[in-house]
Design an enzyme around this catalytic site. Structure first.
Site, PDB file in Angstrom:
ATOM      1  N   HIS A  68       0.817  -1.224   0.000  1.00 51.77           N
ATOM      2  CA  HIS A  68       0.000   0.000   0.000  1.00 51.77           C
ATOM      3  C   HIS A  68       0.850   1.273   0.000  1.00 51.77           C
ATOM      4  O   HIS A  68       0.503   2.258  -0.642  1.00 51.77           O
ATOM      5  CB  HIS A  68      -0.990  -0.021   1.180  1.00 51.77           C
ATOM      6  CG  HIS A  68      -2.094  -0.998   0.954  1.00 51.77           C
ATOM      7  ND1 HIS A  68      -2.558  -1.871   1.914  1.00 51.77           N
ATOM      8  CD2 HIS A  68      -2.823  -1.272  -0.166  1.00 51.77           C
ATOM      9  CE1 HIS A  68      -3.521  -2.614   1.414  1.00 51.77           C
ATOM     10  NE2 HIS A  68      -3.699  -2.278   0.150  1.00 51.77           N
ATOM     11  N   ASP A 143     -18.046   0.314 -11.598  1.00 54.22           N
ATOM     12  CA  ASP A 143     -17.047  -0.171 -12.549  1.00 54.22           C
ATOM     13  C   ASP A 143     -16.008   0.919 -12.832  1.00 54.22           C
ATOM     14  O   ASP A 143     -16.329   1.979 -13.368  1.00 54.22           O
ATOM     15  CB  ASP A 143     -17.789  -0.563 -13.837  1.00 54.22           C
ATOM     16  CG  ASP A 143     -16.853  -1.101 -14.900  1.00 54.22           C
ATOM     17  OD1 ASP A 143     -15.622  -1.123 -14.680  1.00 54.22           O
ATOM     18  OD2 ASP A 143     -17.362  -1.511 -15.958  1.00 54.22           O
ATOM     19  N   GLY A 144     -14.757   0.641 -12.469  1.00 53.51           N
ATOM     20  CA  GLY A 144     -13.681   1.620 -12.634  1.00 53.51           C
ATOM     21  C   GLY A 144     -13.393   1.950 -14.088  1.00 53.51           C
ATOM     22  O   GLY A 144     -12.979   3.070 -14.415  1.00 53.51           O
ATOM     23  N   ASP A 162      -5.262  -0.140  -8.138  1.00 50.04           N
ATOM     24  CA  ASP A 162      -4.973  -1.163  -7.118  1.00 50.04           C
ATOM     25  C   ASP A 162      -5.901  -2.346  -7.396  1.00 50.04           C
ATOM     26  O   ASP A 162      -6.925  -2.515  -6.752  1.00 50.04           O
ATOM     27  CB  ASP A 162      -5.222  -0.563  -5.731  1.00 50.04           C
ATOM     28  CG  ASP A 162      -4.965  -1.558  -4.617  1.00 50.04           C
ATOM     29  OD1 ASP A 162      -4.561  -2.694  -4.888  1.00 50.04           O
ATOM     30  OD2 ASP A 162      -5.197  -1.182  -3.450  1.00 50.04           O
ATOM     31  N   SER A 163      -5.501  -3.137  -8.386  1.00 42.10           N
ATOM     32  CA  SER A 163      -6.415  -4.160  -8.895  1.00 42.10           C
ATOM     33  C   SER A 163      -5.967  -5.565  -8.504  1.00 42.10           C
ATOM     34  O   SER A 163      -4.899  -5.762  -7.949  1.00 42.10           O
ATOM     35  CB  SER A 163      -6.460  -4.076 -10.422  1.00 42.10           C
ATOM     36  OG  SER A 163      -5.244  -4.550 -10.960  1.00 42.10           O
ATOM     37  N   ASP A 165      -5.215  -9.531 -10.170  1.00 40.53           N
ATOM     38  CA  ASP A 165      -4.416  -9.940 -11.323  1.00 40.53           C
ATOM     39  C   ASP A 165      -5.177  -9.642 -12.625  1.00 40.53           C
ATOM     40  O   ASP A 165      -6.411  -9.596 -12.625  1.00 40.53           O
ATOM     41  CB  ASP A 165      -4.117 -11.454 -11.258  1.00 40.53           C
ATOM     42  CG  ASP A 165      -3.239 -11.819 -10.051  1.00 40.53           C
ATOM     43  OD1 ASP A 165      -2.523 -10.937  -9.546  1.00 40.53           O
ATOM     44  OD2 ASP A 165      -3.278 -12.986  -9.638  1.00 40.53           O
ATOM     45  N   PRO A 169     -12.342  -9.795 -14.017  1.00 42.09           N
ATOM     46  CA  PRO A 169     -12.834  -8.419 -13.985  1.00 42.09           C
ATOM     47  C   PRO A 169     -11.734  -7.361 -14.165  1.00 42.09           C
ATOM     48  O   PRO A 169     -12.004  -6.270 -14.657  1.00 42.09           O
ATOM     49  CB  PRO A 169     -13.477  -8.290 -12.603  1.00 42.09           C
ATOM     50  CG  PRO A 169     -13.234  -9.549 -11.863  1.00 42.09           C
ATOM     51  CD  PRO A 169     -12.698 -10.563 -12.812  1.00 42.09           C
TER      52      PRO A 169
HETATM   53  N1  AG3 Z   1      -3.985  -6.119  -4.935  1.00 41.10           N
HETATM   54  C1  AG3 Z   1      -3.803  -7.455  -5.370  1.00 41.10           C
HETATM   55  C2  AG3 Z   1      -2.580  -7.653  -6.210  1.00 41.10           C
HETATM   56  C3  AG3 Z   1      -2.551  -8.975  -6.922  1.00 41.10           C
HETATM   57  C4  AG3 Z   1      -2.199 -10.134  -6.046  1.00 41.10           C
HETATM   58  N2  AG3 Z   1      -2.072 -11.328  -6.837  1.00 41.10           N
HETATM   59  C5  AG3 Z   1      -1.997 -12.576  -6.345  1.00 41.10           C
HETATM   60  N3  AG3 Z   1      -1.987 -12.814  -5.082  1.00 41.10           N
HETATM   61  N4  AG3 Z   1      -1.949 -13.569  -7.208  1.00 41.10           N
HETATM   62  C6  AG3 Z   1      -5.221  -5.796  -4.313  1.00 41.10           C
HETATM   63  C7  AG3 Z   1      -5.213  -5.913  -2.810  1.00 41.10           C
HETATM   64  C8  AG3 Z   1      -4.468  -4.851  -2.083  1.00 41.10           C
HETATM   65  N5  AG3 Z   1      -5.176  -3.621  -1.957  1.00 41.10           N
END
Ligand code: AG3
Length: 283
Positions: A68, A143-144, A162-163, A165, A169
């Site tokens: 973060h 929806d972003g 901050d998505s 994988d 979606p």
């Molecule tokens: N971010 C998730 C990133 C991707 C993680 N991928 C995985 N574990 N395969 C969103 C959550 C943090 N705000």
């Protein structure tokens, strides 16, 4: 959950990379199928609480600060005066909390498609949601991709994606079309940053194409900042930053060095260090 003789484990198996990462689990606290995804919450033995979406680690209490902070502060200290911030995804509110630490920020909007992620974060990760009542914060559930299409041109200073994988979606958040909408929504000196997976596992498949798509969408400069993230595949993760006005290699070093708020990982030297590029990063 894998069970051995005296312990329960949650394992995220990253089959394409032939690797996996496990955390020891005390108990399952919650599980649900939201309209968008399967969300699980566990209490771990050593990492605090854990949120899993569709089988993938999203965050743990113990190590989310790395992600973060690196998703927020480099971009915010790259922009000369970030006042208006849009977070796409980020439903757990951890990125929002970091953004609101910047005194220049007047409005921080979080656009996540799944309200359930936020409601569960409020319950199981209350420390990440501690700034949600800040008058500068706005939570919008939708929806972003659509939000970015509709955004007023030049109305945002920093966009943070901050998505999950880039499958399902979140796939549309890694496309040139989306970056073109981001580029239009940003002001002259606008900066965007996107979580960009593992430098070890995804350099050719995701990071390089991301740079090409960002440049093709009109961004003048882009750079990938690697950082450690133990609970994600390979334990090594990245954020890719792009600048509309240019240069994303220089930042407000003095302001970062004299930041007015506490962080646990980010500081001016970490920022500078993350801009140093591994030999296998090409151009
Ligand atoms: N971010 C998730 C990133 C991707 C993680 N991928 C995985 N574990 N395969 C969103 C959550 C943090 N705000």
């Amino acid at each position: 959950m894998i069970t051995d003789s005296d312990a329960n484990w949650f394992t995220e198996i990253y089959s394409q990379g032939g690797c996996a990462y496990s955390l020891q689990i005390r108990e399952k606290l919650h599980e649900e199928q939201s309209p968008y995804q399967r969300i699980e919450i566990y209490a771990t033995t050593h990492f605090g609480n854990l949120m899993v979406i569709d089988g993938c680690y999203m965050l743990t209490t113990r190590d989310n600060f790395l992600y973060h902070e690196m998703m927020s502060h480099p971009a915010l200290f790259t922009h000369p005066n970030p006042r208006r911030v849009a977070i796409i995804g980020g439903g757990d509110c951890g990125t929002l909390r970091e953004v609101l630490k910047h005194p220049s920020v007047e409005h921080a909007l979080q656009v996540d498609i799944d309200e359930r992620v936020t409601r569960l974060a409020e319950q199981y990760f209350p420390e990440l949601c501690e700034s949600n009542g800040d008058p500068r914060a706005e939570l919008y559930f939708g929806d972003g991709i659509q939000w970015m299409k509709d955004a007023e041109p030049g109305s945002v200073d920093v966009i943070i994606v901050d998505s999950t994988d880039p499958v399902g979606p979140a796939e549309g958040l890694f496309t040139e079309a989306f970056f073109r909408d981001c580029h239009r929504a940003l002001g002259e000196q606008g900066v965007m940053v996107q979580q960009s997976e593992s430098p070890l596992l995804h350099y050719e498949s995701i990071i390089q194409p991301l740079h090409r798509a960002m440049r093709a969408a009109g961004f003048a400069d882009s750079v990938t900042l690697p950082f450690p993230q133990p609970c994600y595949p390979s334990g090594w993760w990245s954020a890719t930053m792009a600048g509309k006005g240019g240069d994303v290699l220089s930042f407000r070093v003095t302001d970062a060095g004299q930041k007015t708020f506490a962080t646990r990982y980010y500081n001016a030297a970490i920022h500078q260090g993350a801009l140093a590029q591994p030999e296998f990063f090409q151009g």
